[in-house]
Design a protein around this motif. Structure first.
Motif, PDB file in Angstrom:
ATOM      1  N   SER A 258       0.835  -1.196   0.000  1.00 57.77           N
ATOM      2  CA  SER A 258       0.000   0.000   0.000  1.00 57.77           C
ATOM      3  C   SER A 258       0.875   1.253   0.000  1.00 57.77           C
ATOM      4  CB  SER A 258      -0.916   0.012   1.226  1.00 57.77           C
ATOM      5  OG  SER A 258      -0.158   0.035   2.425  1.00 57.77           O
ATOM      6  N   VAL A 259       0.300   2.364  -0.477  1.00 60.68           N
ATOM      7  CA  VAL A 259       1.040   3.622  -0.521  1.00 60.68           C
ATOM      8  C   VAL A 259       1.232   4.153   0.896  1.00 60.68           C
ATOM      9  CG1 VAL A 259       0.947   6.026  -1.277  1.00 60.68           C
ATOM     10  CG2 VAL A 259       0.331   4.204  -2.868  1.00 60.68           C
ATOM     11  N   LYS A 260       2.471   4.473   1.206  1.00 57.23           N
ATOM     12  CA  LYS A 260       2.836   4.967   2.533  1.00 57.23           C
ATOM     13  C   LYS A 260       2.906   6.491   2.563  1.00 57.23           C
ATOM     14  CE  LYS A 260       6.532   4.266   5.974  1.00 57.23           C
ATOM     15  NZ  LYS A 260       7.812   3.539   6.219  1.00 57.23           N
ATOM     16  N   GLY A 261       3.169   7.096   1.405  1.00 56.06           N
ATOM     17  CA  GLY A 261       3.342   8.538   1.314  1.00 56.06           C
ATOM     18  C   GLY A 261       4.236   8.866   0.150  1.00 56.06           C
ATOM     19  N   VAL A 262       4.941   9.985   0.253  1.00 55.20           N
ATOM     20  CA  VAL A 262       5.840  10.416  -0.813  1.00 55.20           C
ATOM     21  C   VAL A 262       7.111  10.989  -0.207  1.00 55.20           C
ATOM     22  CG1 VAL A 262       4.022  10.901  -2.505  1.00 55.20           C
ATOM     23  CG2 VAL A 262       4.753  12.703  -0.923  1.00 55.20           C
ATOM     24  N   ALA A 263       8.139  11.076  -1.045  1.00 52.93           N
ATOM     25  CA  ALA A 263       9.373  11.758  -0.661  1.00 52.93           C
ATOM     26  C   ALA A 263       9.585  12.932  -1.603  1.00 52.93           C
ATOM     27  CB  ALA A 263      10.565  10.804  -0.734  1.00 52.93           C
ATOM     28  N   THR A 264      10.022  14.042  -1.053  1.00 51.26           N
ATOM     29  CA  THR A 264      10.343  15.191  -1.896  1.00 51.26           C
ATOM     30  C   THR A 264      11.711  14.985  -2.525  1.00 51.26           C
ATOM     31  OG1 THR A 264      11.381  16.445  -0.098  1.00 51.26           O
ATOM     32  CG2 THR A 264       9.002  16.703  -0.399  1.00 51.26           C
ATOM     33  N   GLY A 265      11.941  15.689  -3.618  1.00 51.45           N
ATOM     34  CA  GLY A 265      13.210  15.558  -4.314  1.00 51.45           C
ATOM     35  C   GLY A 265      14.358  16.174  -3.537  1.00 51.45           C
ATOM     36  N   ASN A 266      15.542  15.636  -3.744  1.00 49.55           N
ATOM     37  CA  ASN A 266      16.732  16.230  -3.151  1.00 49.55           C
ATOM     38  C   ASN A 266      17.036  17.560  -3.831  1.00 49.55           C
ATOM     39  OD1 ASN A 266      17.288  13.927  -1.467  1.00 49.55           O
ATOM     40  ND2 ASN A 266      18.017  12.873  -3.304  1.00 49.55           N
ATOM     41  N   LEU A 267      17.571  18.500  -3.091  1.00 49.79           N
ATOM     42  CA  LEU A 267      18.005  19.783  -3.634  1.00 49.79           C
ATOM     43  C   LEU A 267      19.524  19.821  -3.680  1.00 49.79           C
ATOM     44  CD1 LEU A 267      15.627  22.182  -1.626  1.00 49.79           C
ATOM     45  CD2 LEU A 267      15.254  21.184  -3.896  1.00 49.79           C
ATOM     46  N   GLY A 268      20.058  20.533  -4.662  1.00 46.89           N
ATOM     47  CA  GLY A 268      21.500  20.729  -4.712  1.00 46.89           C
ATOM     48  C   GLY A 268      22.286  19.584  -5.303  1.00 46.89           C
ATOM     49  N   LEU A 269      21.651  18.767  -6.147  1.00 47.26           N
ATOM     50  CA  LEU A 269      22.408  17.774  -6.919  1.00 47.26           C
ATOM     51  C   LEU A 269      22.921  18.437  -8.185  1.00 47.26           C
ATOM     52  CD1 LEU A 269      20.160  14.579  -6.685  1.00 47.26           C
ATOM     53  CD2 LEU A 269      22.328  14.979  -5.510  1.00 47.26           C
ATOM     54  N   GLY A 270      24.152  18.124  -8.574  1.00 40.87           N
ATOM     55  CA  GLY A 270      24.716  18.671  -9.797  1.00 40.87           C
ATOM     56  C   GLY A 270      24.228  17.917 -11.017  1.00 40.87           C
ATOM     57  N   LYS A 271      24.621  18.386 -12.199  1.00 38.56           N
ATOM     58  CA  LYS A 271      24.224  17.728 -13.443  1.00 38.56           C
ATOM     59  C   LYS A 271      24.658  16.269 -13.474  1.00 38.56           C
ATOM     60  CE  LYS A 271      23.948  21.589 -16.736  1.00 38.56           C
ATOM     61  NZ  LYS A 271      22.574  21.315 -17.167  1.00 38.56           N
ATOM     62  N   ASP A 272      25.748  15.961 -12.771  1.00 40.22           N
ATOM     63  CA  ASP A 272      26.249  14.588 -12.759  1.00 40.22           C
ATOM     64  C   ASP A 272      25.514  13.704 -11.742  1.00 40.22           C
ATOM     65  OD1 ASP A 272      27.178  15.696 -10.411  1.00 40.22           O
ATOM     66  OD2 ASP A 272      29.302  15.313 -10.808  1.00 40.22           O
ATOM     67  N   GLY A 273      24.535  14.293 -11.042  1.00 44.22           N
ATOM     68  CA  GLY A 273      23.773  13.531 -10.063  1.00 44.22           C
ATOM     69  C   GLY A 273      24.429  13.440  -8.704  1.00 44.22           C
TER      70      GLY A 273
END
Length: 561
Positions: free
Chosen positions: A160-175
């Motif tokens: 079952s769906v537990k929720g969501v995670a927000t995206g990380n901030l401050g990743l460079g183009k290389d991930g």
């Protein structure tokens, strides 16, 4: 709510617990949150609700015509006028025009089909309405987190769906993390409501995981390209609604234009083209620019100034294509589910109503001590609602036009004019569709090339100057949010077979084919230009492009749109 620490790829991340998490701060998401809080106040309970909004504020990413039917707003806030809701300009005139290349004919009022009647509706800037809804939600105790994009669905051990995670901030183009890296957060809920708009990134994943489209027709979409103008006060006709059919569309393409007079000498106008079009040489953006040169449209604009621009994919909303909207731990609402009345060119009232319906089902479940199960009361309530009745009445609209423009006009007249006259509210027949939009594109060699006139900078414009007035901005040093499953496909298939349609169907100049030093071709992706319309995710003939969420706060900022 005590933060917990959860392990992720980049280390531990905090988690917050809520009764309900809503993904998307548009009309459906905010209506969900508002109705939950209203019910808690009415019943003497307490419900914790948060809304994640990827735009810089509620309304920043909202784009719609818009003529708003106030029916759902009347139910959500019967006193919306006293509360100051920005529904300021009531519709006072309907013009339905059929265009030839140089002329136009106005449909007599007595012959206008039911779906084009706008009496009692309001010409609005939907972004302003959504901003107001956000204020009402916060006043009721809803926690709104603008600038936070939900990037991942979280699941419990039972699936079952537990929720969501927000995206990380401050990743460079290389991930890889930069000096400004901030890890995302997890938001856990007893129920998670997905209200991301048409072709939602997480909604698409949920449709596949829970097989929510089994037995349903493929959803069909259109792209709407829109501008906001300030016009000569002498030409202003506040409350006039203009819809057009015919030119510049050819006989094999579904499309039409709209032009709505707001208050304060403003006009909102745009063109909608079905994404089931066949000719890969077509550019929806340039079709919209060409449409503005028609004398019937130019007459409104000459002497005026363009203030804003935007584009967004919209869904057709036929009940035949509506997915199952519930799954363990969550639900889809608004255009994430597909509630859009294409025949009426309206979706905001449907979005608000669906949000209210899911809120009522979720509140009932929470009051009974439930969590993580299916909110079966939600689809049942939809089936019994005026929204379902309305969508049933227009369920064949776009599918008739798929057969031919002549058939579309004839059958719209029969279903939306003649049948209601003789007391038949809903057509007694149902059309079906089995072909997704992307599969309709034909090889470039089989279709005529289209030559578009150069923009004049006064009535017509190019893509890059248009993106500029959409106030679009993305942090440049971040992973591209327009991803390819296979890097070889754009050149080897799309360019070779379809003449690189992504360079034309994108309304923001994101995709362009350039030459390498060795003379070969490659696809260059200008992700900073993206206005989050999702057209590429829908129309790519090889379904090789996948739109994912960029850093929160990035994208357009549709001020006044």
């Amino acid at each position: 709510m005590t933060p917990q620490e959860i392990l992720s790829t980049y280390g531990p991340r905090e988690a917050m617990e809520y009764d309900v998490v809503v993904v998307g701060g548009g009309p459906s998401g905010l209506a969900t949150a508002i109705r939950l809080k209203q019910l808690a106040a009415e019943k003497g309970g307490e419900v914790s609700v948060c809304v994640l909004e990827k735009g810089s504020e509620p309304g920043a990413h909202i784009l719609s015509g818009a003529v708003m039917d106030p029916r759902a707003m009347n139910e959500l806030f019967p006193d919306w006028k006293e509360r100051g809701a920005p529904l300021n300009q009531e519709v006072n005139g309907d013009d339905l025009l059929v265009l030839s290349e140089t002329g136009s004919s106005r449909t007599p009022d007595w012959l206008v089909p039911r779906n084009f009647h706008n009496h009692g509706c309001y010409v609005v800037r939907l972004g302003s309405v959504v901003k107001w809804l956000g204020e009402q939600a916060e006043a009721l105790g809803v926690e709104i987190f603008p600038g936070f994009a939900a990037a991942e669905v979280l699941y419990n051990d039972d699936g079952s769906v537990k929720g969501v995670a927000t995206g990380n901030l401050g990743l460079g183009k290389d991930g890889e993390p930069t000096d400004h890296f901030q890890i995302g957060m997890e938001l856990h809920a007893k129920y998670t409501v997905f209200a991301e708009g048409a072709r939602g990134n997480l909604g698409k994943q949920l449709l596949a995981k829970f097989k929510l489209t089994e037995g349903k027709d493929p959803q069909t979409y259109a792209i709407g390209v829109k501008e906001l103008w300030e016009i000569d006060p002498a030409k202003a006709r506040p409350g006039l609604v203009v819809h057009t059919a015919g030119w510049p569309m050819t006989d094999d393409t579904f499309g039409g234009g709209f032009l709505y007079h707001l208050e304060d000498n403003k006009v909102t106008l745009g063109f909608v083209i079905g994404l089931d079009y066949q000719n890969p040489w077509m550019s929806p953006f340039d079709e919209m620019q060409r449409w503005k040169t028609h004398p019937a449209i130019r007459a409104h604009l000459e002497g005026g100034k363009r203030l804003g621009y935007g584009a967004r994919a919209i869904n057709n909303g036929s009940p035949q294509a509506l997915p199952k909207t519930v799954f363990p731990g969550g639900a889809l609402v608004g255009c994430d589910a597909g509630y859009m009345n294409a025949a009426r060119i309206k979706g905001s009232h449907a979005a608000i109503k669906s949000g209210m319906l899911v809120a009522e089902a979720a509140f009932e479940a929470l009051a009974a001590g439930r969590s993580g199960d299916e909110l079966s009361a939600y689809p049942k309530a939809f089936e019994a609602s005026w929204l379902n009745e309305e969508l049933q009445q227009t369920r064949n609209f776009k599918l008739w036009f798929k057969k031919s423009p002549l058939m579309g006009k004839l059958m719209t007249g029969i279903e939306q004019w003649l049948l209601p006259k003789i007391g038949i509210a809903s057509p007694p027949w149902t059309l079906r569709n089995s072909t997704p939009d992307h599969a309709k594109l034909r090889p470039a060699a089989e279709m005529p090339k289209i030559s578009y006139p150069k923009p004049d900078g006064q009535i017509t414009f190019d893509k890059l100057s248009s993106v500029f007035v959409s106030n679009t901005n993305h942090e440049e040093n971040q992973p591209a949010h327009l991803t390819l499953k296979d890097n070889s496909v754009p050149v080897q298939i799309n360019l070779a077979k379809y003449a690189g349609p992504e360079s034309r169907y994108c309304p923001a100049g994101v995709y362009e084919f350039v030459k390498n030093n060795d003379g070969g071709d490659r696809l260059q992706i200008n992700a900073q230009n993206c206005v989050h319309c999702k057209t590429c995710d829908i129309k790519d003939p090889t379904q090789n492009i996948v739109w994912v969420t960029p850093e929160g706060g990035g994208g357009p900022n549709y001020a006044g749109m």
